[in-house]
Design a protein around this motif. Structure first.
Motif, short mmCIF file in Angstrom:
data_model
loop_
_atom_site.label_atom_id
_atom_site.label_comp_id
_atom_site.label_asym_id
_atom_site.label_seq_id
_atom_site.Cartn_x
_atom_site.Cartn_y
_atom_site.Cartn_z
N PRO A 282 -85.53 -24.18 -6.60
CA PRO A 282 -86.76 -23.75 -7.28
C PRO A 282 -86.52 -22.56 -8.21
CG PRO A 282 -87.13 -24.02 -4.92
CD PRO A 282 -85.65 -24.11 -5.14
N VAL A 283 -87.26 -22.54 -9.31
CA VAL A 283 -87.16 -21.44 -10.27
C VAL A 283 -88.58 -20.99 -10.66
CG1 VAL A 283 -84.95 -22.23 -11.23
CG2 VAL A 283 -87.11 -22.98 -12.26
N ASP A 284 -88.66 -19.94 -11.47
CA ASP A 284 -89.96 -19.48 -11.95
C ASP A 284 -90.28 -20.03 -13.34
OD1 ASP A 284 -90.72 -17.52 -9.78
OD2 ASP A 284 -88.68 -16.88 -10.29
N LEU A 285 -89.23 -20.43 -14.05
CA LEU A 285 -89.43 -20.86 -15.43
C LEU A 285 -88.27 -21.76 -15.85
CD1 LEU A 285 -90.94 -20.47 -18.19
CD2 LEU A 285 -89.44 -18.50 -18.60
N VAL A 286 -88.63 -22.82 -16.61
CA VAL A 286 -87.60 -23.65 -17.25
C VAL A 286 -87.74 -23.45 -18.75
CG1 VAL A 286 -86.84 -26.03 -17.70
CG2 VAL A 286 -87.59 -25.36 -15.40
N VAL A 287 -86.64 -23.12 -19.42
CA VAL A 287 -86.64 -22.98 -20.88
C VAL A 287 -85.69 -24.02 -21.47
CG1 VAL A 287 -86.14 -21.50 -22.87
CG2 VAL A 287 -87.14 -20.51 -20.80
N SER A 288 -86.14 -24.75 -22.49
CA SER A 288 -85.29 -25.73 -23.16
C SER A 288 -85.18 -25.35 -24.64
CB SER A 288 -85.88 -27.13 -23.00
OG SER A 288 -85.12 -28.06 -23.71
N GLY A 289 -83.99 -25.09 -25.08
CA GLY A 289 -83.76 -24.71 -26.48
C GLY A 289 -82.78 -23.55 -26.55
N ILE A 290 -82.76 -22.85 -27.66
CA ILE A 290 -83.49 -22.99 -28.89
C ILE A 290 -82.94 -24.18 -29.64
CG2 ILE A 290 -84.06 -21.87 -31.07
CD1 ILE A 290 -83.38 -19.18 -29.65
N ASN A 291 -83.81 -25.16 -29.93
CA ASN A 291 -83.35 -26.35 -30.62
C ASN A 291 -83.14 -26.08 -32.10
OD1 ASN A 291 -82.84 -29.29 -30.43
ND2 ASN A 291 -84.45 -29.38 -32.01
N ASN A 292 -82.09 -26.68 -32.61
CA ASN A 292 -81.77 -26.59 -34.03
C ASN A 292 -82.55 -27.69 -34.76
OD1 ASN A 292 -80.61 -26.40 -36.51
ND2 ASN A 292 -78.50 -26.45 -35.78
N GLY A 293 -83.75 -27.38 -35.23
CA GLY A 293 -84.64 -28.37 -35.85
C GLY A 293 -85.96 -28.38 -35.11
N SER A 294 -87.05 -28.63 -35.83
CA SER A 294 -88.37 -28.53 -35.21
C SER A 294 -88.69 -29.76 -34.35
CB SER A 294 -89.43 -28.38 -36.29
OG SER A 294 -89.41 -29.51 -37.14
N ASN A 295 -89.59 -29.59 -33.39
CA ASN A 295 -90.11 -30.68 -32.57
C ASN A 295 -91.62 -30.59 -32.59
OD1 ASN A 295 -87.89 -32.23 -31.32
ND2 ASN A 295 -87.26 -30.21 -30.57
N MET A 296 -92.22 -31.20 -33.58
CA MET A 296 -93.66 -31.07 -33.79
C MET A 296 -94.29 -32.45 -33.91
SD MET A 296 -93.75 -27.89 -36.47
CE MET A 296 -92.98 -28.76 -37.84
N GLY A 297 -95.61 -32.50 -33.78
CA GLY A 297 -96.32 -33.76 -33.91
C GLY A 297 -95.79 -34.77 -32.91
N GLU A 298 -95.91 -36.04 -33.26
CA GLU A 298 -95.51 -37.09 -32.32
C GLU A 298 -94.01 -37.10 -32.05
OE1 GLU A 298 -97.29 -40.54 -34.02
OE2 GLU A 298 -99.09 -40.37 -32.79
N ASP A 299 -93.24 -36.35 -32.82
CA ASP A 299 -91.80 -36.28 -32.54
C ASP A 299 -91.52 -35.71 -31.17
OD1 ASP A 299 -91.33 -37.21 -35.10
OD2 ASP A 299 -91.31 -35.19 -35.93
N VAL A 300 -92.46 -34.95 -30.61
CA VAL A 300 -92.18 -34.36 -29.29
C VAL A 300 -91.95 -35.47 -28.27
CG1 VAL A 300 -93.67 -32.38 -29.85
CG2 VAL A 300 -94.54 -34.17 -28.34
N LEU A 301 -92.47 -36.67 -28.54
CA LEU A 301 -92.33 -37.76 -27.57
C LEU A 301 -90.90 -38.26 -27.44
CD1 LEU A 301 -95.57 -39.45 -28.73
CD2 LEU A 301 -95.16 -38.78 -26.37
N VAL A 302 -90.10 -38.15 -28.50
CA VAL A 302 -88.70 -38.58 -28.40
C VAL A 302 -87.75 -37.39 -28.43
CG1 VAL A 302 -89.09 -40.88 -29.36
CG2 VAL A 302 -88.52 -39.00 -30.89
N SER A 303 -88.31 -36.20 -28.27
CA SER A 303 -87.48 -35.00 -28.28
C SER A 303 -86.83 -34.77 -26.93
CB SER A 303 -88.37 -33.79 -28.62
OG SER A 303 -87.76 -32.60 -28.17
N GLY A 304 -85.52 -34.65 -26.94
CA GLY A 304 -84.81 -34.31 -25.72
C GLY A 304 -85.11 -32.89 -25.27
N THR A 305 -85.37 -32.01 -26.23
CA THR A 305 -85.72 -30.62 -25.91
C THR A 305 -86.98 -30.60 -25.04
OG1 THR A 305 -84.88 -29.98 -28.09
CG2 THR A 305 -86.21 -28.35 -26.92
N VAL A 306 -87.99 -31.36 -25.47
CA VAL A 306 -89.24 -31.42 -24.71
C VAL A 306 -89.02 -32.21 -23.42
CG1 VAL A 306 -91.63 -32.22 -24.79
CG2 VAL A 306 -90.62 -31.16 -26.82
N GLY A 307 -88.18 -33.26 -23.48
CA GLY A 307 -87.89 -34.06 -22.28
C GLY A 307 -87.27 -33.24 -21.16
N ALA A 308 -86.47 -32.24 -21.52
CA ALA A 308 -85.88 -31.35 -20.50
C ALA A 308 -86.96 -30.47 -19.88
CB ALA A 308 -84.79 -30.48 -21.15
N ALA A 309 -87.80 -29.86 -20.71
CA ALA A 309 -88.86 -28.99 -20.20
C ALA A 309 -89.84 -29.77 -19.31
CB ALA A 309 -89.60 -28.33 -21.36
#
Lengths: 261, 261, 261, 261
Positions: free
Chosen positions: D86-113
């Motif tokens: 267990p942890v207090d916080l999960v951080v994914s990134g800093i990703n090189n390139g934005s993850n906005m709009g519907e792109d978050v659905l195929v973003s591995g950065t968001v998939g990790a979080a």
């Protein structure tokens, strides 16, 4: 002297960096090695998709290193054909575990060295049986000696050497033997499991069976010697040629039967 | 007679089912072949993760077929060690494209047959140079003849035959030759691209360079003959043994220098 | 009406061909499905390497089918952007196993339908809980009814429906419910093993924990009803917006501290 | 405070180590990140085969780091369920390139979080649009501020924040906005090629199309602000529920037709 180092245990493997450390004082050293362990992939090349490579911080100063998202063979092809260019020697290893007998055919360590050899460069695959961290010394001393000797001596070129050492310190070694490739030392078995939806099958190496054929790599290592086996890629079974000549007539008849009337 | 068929073009390849159709009347035929094309993977075995296999509807009646999510070598190991058991013959092919000279070392077609041979079974890898659909006839006629001959005759066992045919109908063939493995016919080149974020490298086969060494597989096919090359796995470069003996002393010195005083 | 069918169980899955059989009489049916099972890959797209597709013999007459060497998402992108073009409906399934609650986020079945929805097409993901072969009937009847209704009716477009059925014949079903996505029903656990050289970790789904939140997909299926959940891709947690507004000042201070004086 | 850091650019990415460096003074920091770049893999979990992890030398003192041979989601599952706990916080990134709009659905950065969030932990995915090396400062300052605030404040738990920054130094930023997820910013296109034997298809992202919907992530970044979007996993399209209720009767009829008489 330019040397390209690769392996199949992956770029994080200690053995690879021991080689780099040993050769850096006497050669310009480049590392192109897989980013992940790749035991068992043998001669595999990735022809169906592109691969990536990252230049990474070397563990030895003065060395230029790439981590390749591919097989050992890919790493050496990419090094020799693009990243590094021509070299004087390709070294693959030090592998953690021996590569003797017919196992050399599925060894990624040997598969990496092969890609140097078929391009006309001297190539060495080097492995230690069940490696203990303290026993890198003999392997690296040997490599340094060989690198110098192959570069200077009027030996035939290219040489493709498969070297295996027992897991011993230098003063525990019984000698150095020039050997022939022995018979199988491992065999594969298939374990079966279930993941809830489907069966899976896992190919695993069974325990080594040491066939101590006189003069073989397996036999030399069993007697605590370093084994050096010169390999080539001429796979022709000369011994079977006469028996097959006798088949030709039958096969011509079989072919004739395939012809339209 | 029991025969296991595999290949590296994948279970959907026409060539594989031509073999099955040719042998089904004279043998109990099993197919264990990769579900995807696997050219270039050579001797690769998947030792680091489990693989799956699906029993699939055969394209030839009476044949039992598994589609394996793995390499050609995996397919044959899984067949011989678990799904099928011992057989009398392993056939790999008909490959779409030749496997001659040093290319046999990275050929998945040959890598599949190898796993039969090292287990003591007769094994045949069969390929047609730039296959036209109408020219499967000679290859299948030859296989049928060979399957019978190898099963009956008092030939040495196991035999490991690498067969290459030109892309011709039976009546266009100039003969059958028992050959030696030739030199390289292809070489790899590296193409470089960019995916927007990183470079990629794609290893590609360059155009074949046909070295017409007398008596070689390459030379036989160039003269419109069927080439049959017996292979073995004894990779020892006998010709290099004497020169290496001369190195032993130097290497012993190198090792001695590695010993703690 | 043109329909593209995909799934995550792979093109050999019975469920996929039941959909094709149900829709072929009322639509022009195309299949683009992964060649291998891909459970758990969720929304994954293959952006780092090319993929292949083979046109294959369909199990249902009149259907055009491609087997794709990629993920469910890849299959639908390739179909809609290249092989098939625009369609009226994308169907993913029938999946063998339910996709309810937060599991839809890692479901390849839902990941395939998603790629239709984000392109503006109606999309249906359909799954049966622990599928018995005899219980495809209700799912296919439902799909046929829905395909017609979505094509004719003045419903909002595009709709993205996630449908789950209990494993029951039509006359055993207690009804059809329009539901909300429930909470987690599975969780992942990690099994640990050893391959002789290194540890491995295997992520496995633990047994489902059915949270019977009123009006949820999980609750509907538990009461032997068909569950139809409309999904969208607006992932914004509206309920958290006010609390976060309160953070803005603190974050501006944090940023100011990062500025060079 | 315990923090788990992951990403989808791979463990060698500079962005990940900037996060580790920023949080190490205020938290116990663990890194579990993929060994290779994994953009586009979204929520993908590897359920069909085991994965490996190597403990590696951290680039920041005091940090414990594992390189995982798997997806971003795998890395976080393995960390939380086995390697770290267990942890207090999960951080994914800093990703090189934005993850906005519907792109978050195929973003591995968001998939990790996501894998942190569904387990009940606060989770942050953080990305910078077309990252210049000098502009990590604002992102790391923000993360440090957020880590402290989320740990102390009486905010609802768990929070799942998707943060995007323009590629600017701190003093170039126009502000911090709490936003809603916008629409698509990228679309996929399919490039077609030939490898000599078969066609290949490469799914590529097309150039970003910036839909400046008021109050969206895309719009905030376009106006040179930091965008913070709270996400959840409740994918139900509430707006479609009424329309679907009207379909129920038709679907019951369709099901009735499937029943045996």
């Amino acid at each position: 002297m330019k040397v390209l180092i690769s392996n199949d245990d992956g770029i994080h493997s200690l053995g690879l960096w021991h080689v780099a450390r040993a050769l850096a004082p006497i050669a310009q050293v480049f590392v192109c090695a897989p980013d992940r362990e790749q035991s068992g992939v043998g001669t595999c090349l990735t022809l169906h998709s592109p691969i990536r490579a990252n230049q990474v911080t070397p563990q030895v100063e003065g060395v230029t290193a790439w981590s390749v998202e591919g097989t050992p063979g890919d790493s050496v092809v990419l090094g020799l054909e693009h990243l590094v260019g021509p070299v004087d020697l390709v070294v693959s290893g030090i592998n953690n575990g021996s590569n003797m007998g017919e196992d050399v055919l599925v060894s990624g360590t040997v598969g990496a060295a092969l890609q140097g050899y078929v391009r006309g460069y001297n190539a060495i695959a080097i492995s230690v049986y069940a490696l203990s961290p303290q026993n890198y010394g003999p392997a690296t001393a040997l490599l340094r000696g060989l690198a110098v000797a192959l570069n200077r001596d009027s030996l035939p070129r290219p040489l493709f050497l498969n070297i295996n050492l027992p897991d011993l310190p230098a003063d525990g070694l019984a000698g150095v033997e020039i050997t022939r490739m022995g018979q199988r030392s491992y065999t594969e078995v298939v374990k079966v499991g279930e993941d809830g939806k489907r069966k899976w099958y896992w190919i695993a190496r069974s325990k080594p069976v040491l066939h101590e054929m006189e003069g073989s790599d397996v036999s030399a290592v069993a007697r605590q010697c370093v084994s050096i086996t010169p390999l080539h890629t001429a796979l022709t079974a000369e011994e079977s040629l006469p028996a097959l000549q006798g088949l030709r007539e039958k096969l011509l008849e079989a072919l004739a039967a395939a012809s339209p009337a």
